[in-house]
Scaffold this motif. Structure first.
Motif, PDB file in Angstrom:
ATOM      1  N   SER A 163     -29.265   0.965  30.622  1.00  0.00           N
ATOM      2  CA  SER A 163     -29.828   1.707  31.746  1.00  0.00           C
ATOM      3  C   SER A 163     -30.056   3.177  31.392  1.00  0.00           C
ATOM      4  CB  SER A 163     -28.891   1.621  32.948  1.00  0.00           C
ATOM      5  OG  SER A 163     -27.806   2.506  32.758  1.00  0.00           O
ATOM      6  N   ALA A 208     -27.385   5.661  30.041  1.00  0.00           N
ATOM      7  CA  ALA A 208     -27.135   5.916  28.618  1.00  0.00           C
ATOM      8  C   ALA A 208     -27.730   7.255  28.194  1.00  0.00           C
ATOM      9  CB  ALA A 208     -27.711   4.782  27.773  1.00  0.00           C
ATOM     10  N   LYS A 214     -25.573  10.047  29.516  1.00  0.00           N
ATOM     11  CA  LYS A 214     -24.364  10.156  28.706  1.00  0.00           C
ATOM     12  C   LYS A 214     -24.672  10.807  27.352  1.00  0.00           C
ATOM     13  CE  LYS A 214     -20.620   7.267  26.903  1.00  0.00           C
ATOM     14  NZ  LYS A 214     -19.878   6.008  27.060  1.00  0.00           N
ATOM     15  N   SER A 251     -25.430  14.516  27.740  1.00  0.00           N
ATOM     16  CA  SER A 251     -24.229  15.320  28.002  1.00  0.00           C
ATOM     17  C   SER A 251     -23.440  15.514  26.714  1.00  0.00           C
ATOM     18  CB  SER A 251     -23.290  14.638  29.000  1.00  0.00           C
ATOM     19  OG  SER A 251     -23.978  14.191  30.108  1.00  0.00           O
ATOM     20  N   TYR A 252     -23.389  14.436  25.937  1.00  0.00           N
ATOM     21  CA  TYR A 252     -22.642  14.480  24.668  1.00  0.00           C
ATOM     22  C   TYR A 252     -23.281  15.485  23.705  1.00  0.00           C
ATOM     23  CZ  TYR A 252     -21.727  12.579  19.931  1.00  0.00           C
ATOM     24  OH  TYR A 252     -21.456  12.415  18.600  1.00  0.00           O
ATOM     25  N   ARG A 269     -22.826   6.073   9.274  1.00  0.00           N
ATOM     26  CA  ARG A 269     -21.403   5.772   9.389  1.00  0.00           C
ATOM     27  C   ARG A 269     -21.002   5.575  10.853  1.00  0.00           C
ATOM     28  NH1 ARG A 269     -19.191   3.200   6.357  1.00  0.00           N
ATOM     29  NH2 ARG A 269     -20.612   4.022   4.854  1.00  0.00           N
ATOM     30  N   TYR A 285     -19.955   2.320  13.770  1.00  0.00           N
ATOM     31  CA  TYR A 285     -19.492   0.934  13.803  1.00  0.00           C
ATOM     32  C   TYR A 285     -20.212   0.168  14.914  1.00  0.00           C
ATOM     33  CZ  TYR A 285     -16.227   3.265  10.802  1.00  0.00           C
ATOM     34  OH  TYR A 285     -15.700   4.015   9.805  1.00  0.00           O
ATOM     35  N   PRO A 289     -21.954  -0.742  18.584  1.00  0.00           N
ATOM     36  CA  PRO A 289     -22.883   0.114  19.325  1.00  0.00           C
ATOM     37  C   PRO A 289     -22.115   1.133  20.160  1.00  0.00           C
ATOM     38  CG  PRO A 289     -23.427  -2.195  19.594  1.00  0.00           C
ATOM     39  CD  PRO A 289     -22.125  -2.145  18.888  1.00  0.00           C
ATOM     40  N   THR A 290     -22.306   2.382  19.870  1.00  0.00           N
ATOM     41  CA  THR A 290     -21.591   3.430  20.596  1.00  0.00           C
ATOM     42  C   THR A 290     -22.560   4.539  20.929  1.00  0.00           C
ATOM     43  OG1 THR A 290     -21.082   4.588  18.570  1.00  0.00           O
ATOM     44  CG2 THR A 290     -19.417   3.052  19.354  1.00  0.00           C
ATOM     45  N   LEU A 291     -22.004   5.488  21.631  1.00  0.00           N
ATOM     46  CA  LEU A 291     -22.712   6.707  21.977  1.00  0.00           C
ATOM     47  C   LEU A 291     -23.396   7.325  20.762  1.00  0.00           C
ATOM     48  CD1 LEU A 291     -23.068   8.744  24.187  1.00  0.00           C
ATOM     49  CD2 LEU A 291     -20.833   9.677  23.670  1.00  0.00           C
ATOM     50  N   GLU A 292     -22.631   7.387  19.656  1.00  0.00           N
ATOM     51  CA  GLU A 292     -23.109   8.133  18.494  1.00  0.00           C
ATOM     52  C   GLU A 292     -24.336   7.491  17.845  1.00  0.00           C
ATOM     53  OE1 GLU A 292     -20.012   7.370  19.099  1.00  0.00           O
ATOM     54  OE2 GLU A 292     -18.670   9.074  18.771  1.00  0.00           O
ATOM     55  N   LEU A 342     -26.778   5.682  19.348  1.00  0.00           N
ATOM     56  CA  LEU A 342     -27.968   5.524  20.198  1.00  0.00           C
ATOM     57  C   LEU A 342     -29.199   6.102  19.522  1.00  0.00           C
ATOM     58  CD1 LEU A 342     -27.074   6.339  23.905  1.00  0.00           C
ATOM     59  CD2 LEU A 342     -28.131   4.278  23.027  1.00  0.00           C
ATOM     60  N   ASN A 365     -15.588  11.677  11.103  1.00  0.00           N
ATOM     61  CA  ASN A 365     -15.165  10.325  11.487  1.00  0.00           C
ATOM     62  C   ASN A 365     -14.825  10.244  12.964  1.00  0.00           C
ATOM     63  OD1 ASN A 365     -15.457   9.414   8.812  1.00  0.00           O
ATOM     64  ND2 ASN A 365     -13.452  10.250   8.304  1.00  0.00           N
ATOM     65  N   GLY A 366     -15.737  10.729  13.789  1.00  0.00           N
ATOM     66  CA  GLY A 366     -15.526  10.658  15.238  1.00  0.00           C
ATOM     67  C   GLY A 366     -14.437  11.608  15.701  1.00  0.00           C
ATOM     68  N   VAL A 408     -11.755  12.762  13.916  1.00  0.00           N
ATOM     69  CA  VAL A 408     -10.398  12.505  13.415  1.00  0.00           C
ATOM     70  C   VAL A 408      -9.794  13.712  12.702  1.00  0.00           C
ATOM     71  CG1 VAL A 408      -9.028  11.125  11.795  1.00  0.00           C
ATOM     72  CG2 VAL A 408     -10.724  10.017  13.248  1.00  0.00           C
TER      73      VAL A 408
END
Lengths: 139, 351
Positions: free
Chosen positions: B17, B20, B23, B26-27, B71, B73, B75-78, B80, B281-282, B284
């Protein structure tokens, strides 16, 4: 918040600073309807500051879990119009954490384009089973 | 799916939708420190945008930059971003090969004339007619010039494309140069790093896509949103520096206590990048958090700055000289902020 440390009864200075910014923004929302977003990731807040801020704002009536390109959590704090939003990214790490001072956070609204598409899909779903029944012989 | 569908329509086809976009914007807004109303309009603009054609050219490089940008994994925000672009040519990732794919590159260029983005990783060898790196029988130089001719903008991914990088390290046997040394008539965005932070690459592409313009750059052509702060200023070990608490070797008491790594060669004070805030790495960690000083990999000629384990105070002479040279190379970007930033940088080197 997973890492809430025991209440000491003392708010940290940074938590208080953010709280005062939220108070100003909430008064503005009440008076003029103007919305504010505070990006918590961009502020030098320690986990302790965040925990204190969470305690100061408390829990409200609304909690939403979203599954949209990963998980998100939206919850209203003890102050109506003050929302705590957390977007999770890779490995369920917090990618974005923000306080939104608004009547309803934008991400909760269904977008008109999505609604129009859903209306078409639902209309198809209403007629499709009838068509299936006519084609499929019963046995 | 129709070729000309908007990103909003494309994602809706896959049951994703418009939330996404809210989101994702905003990110990115948080990463790039955009005002909330700007990220809101970014969400709307991205949904209206068409899929962006990207042609990725790999020259003298190690493929670490591609490793970094891919890099992700599940399907995530990063990731898209991979729904937002059409990667029309990428030698490492594409399944096709030979004449067919070279034809596809030319087709993508013709179909998106003036609109496509060229991403380049790797430096370009000029010595001996550019024979040190070729593909499909063409030198890197010829492919670069041909592909950039009708591009909207060029993104130099990684320090090799942005500044020459490791192939350009002394004695530079292949005569390696950066993209900006060759392409003079297109906007060039440098996303240096060895490799660059994935968010700096994807964020810049998303910004181009949403607003159709190049984000604000520093004097070395780097987006200020990601390269505006130096590592030292945003380092969580900074309080130890202020108190004069330094690790003297990698296994002493100070190192174990997490003190400042300045004296074991950390280049944080002269390095502009987002490692200390965006991390890797997200989110970390980043090199300093893992106990090693910053190598300064997002700066020109980082390989030749007098040694990774030599404190900055011990390499003031050569460093200052090299920074001067780098500033001249970066002048292609033609930026108003140059004078200020260069001054800030020189002071740091002298200090």
């Amino acid at each position: 918040m997973n890492s809430v440390s025991p209440m000491t009864g003392e708010a940290t200075p940074l938590a208080l600073a953010v709280l005062s910014e939220i108070a100003t923004a909430l008064a503005r929302l009440a008076e003029t309807g103007e919305e504010t977003t505070i990006d918590l990731k961009s502020l030098p807040l320690s986990p302790d500051d965040l925990a204190r801020l969470g305690e100061l704002l408390g829990e409200g009536e609304v909690r939403c879990d979203l599954e949209v390109a990963g998980r998100s959590e939206v919850r209203e704090t003890g102050f109506s119009g003050v929302w705590w939003i957390r977007h999770l990214g890779l490995g369920d790490e917090v990618a974005l954490e923000e306080i939104a001072i608004t009547f309803v956070p934008e991400i909760l609204h269904a977008h008109p384009d999505d609604v129009a598409r859903a209306a078409r899909r639902l209309a198809e779903a209403v007629t499709a089973p009838l068509a299936d029944e006519e084609e499929t012989p019963r046995g | 799916m129709a070729e000309f569908a908007t990103l909003g329509e494309r994602l809706a086809e896959h049951g994703i939708s418009r939330r996404a976009f809210v989101k994702y914007a905003s990110y990115l807004g948080s990463l790039m420190a955009l005002a909330p109303e700007v990220s809101r309009s970014m969400a709307a603009e991205l949904a209206k945008a068409r899929r962006q054609s990207v042609i990725w050219l790999s020259f003298q490089e190690c493929t670490g930059c591609t490793e970094s940008i891919t890099r992700s994994y599940s399907p995530t925000l990063e990731d898209l971003i991979f729904d937002f672009i059409s990667l029309d040519y990428h030698e490492t990732l594409m399944a096709a090969s030979g004449e067919g794919i070279e034809h596809a590159r030319k087709e993508a260029m013709a179909a998106n004339k003036g609109k496509y983005i060229v991403a380049v990783d790797g430096s370009i060898p000029l010595k001996d007619g550019g024979i040190y790196s070729t593909s499909a029988g063409q030198s890197n130089l010829a492919i670069l010039e041909e592909t950039c001719k009708d591009a909207f903008a060029v993104i130099s991914i990684g320090t090799c494309a942005a500044f020459g990088g490791i192939p350009k390290a002394k004695p530079n046997p292949t005569g390696a140069v950066s993209v900006a040394d060759i392409i003079k008539d297109k906007p060039i965005i440098n996303i240096p790093g060895c490799p660059p932070i994935p968010e700096a690459m994807t964020g810049t592409i998303a910004y181009l896509l949403a607003f159709g313009k190049v984000p604000e750059l520093d004097h070395l052509g780097r987006p200020k949103a990601f390269f505006g702060d130096n590592i030292h200023d945003r380092c969580y070990r900074r309080p130890f520096y202020e108190r004069g608490q330094f690790a003297k070797s990698f296994d002493d008491e100070g190192a174990r206590a997490g003190w400042c790594l300045y004296e074991v060669g950390c280049k944080g004070p002269v390095t502009y990048n987002a490692c200390a805030t965006t991390k890797w790495n997200g989110g970390v960690s980043f090199p300093i958090q893992s106990g090693h000083g910053c190598l300064g990999c997002s700066e020109p000629d980082f390989w030749d700055k007098g040694g990774f384990y030599v404190p900055l105070s011990g390499s003031v002479g050569p460093t200052a000289k090299l920074v001067g040279g780098a500033a001249i190379a970066g002048a292609v970007a033609g930026l108003a902020a140059a004078a200020v930033a260069r001054h800030r940088k020189s002071s740091l080197n002298k200090g």
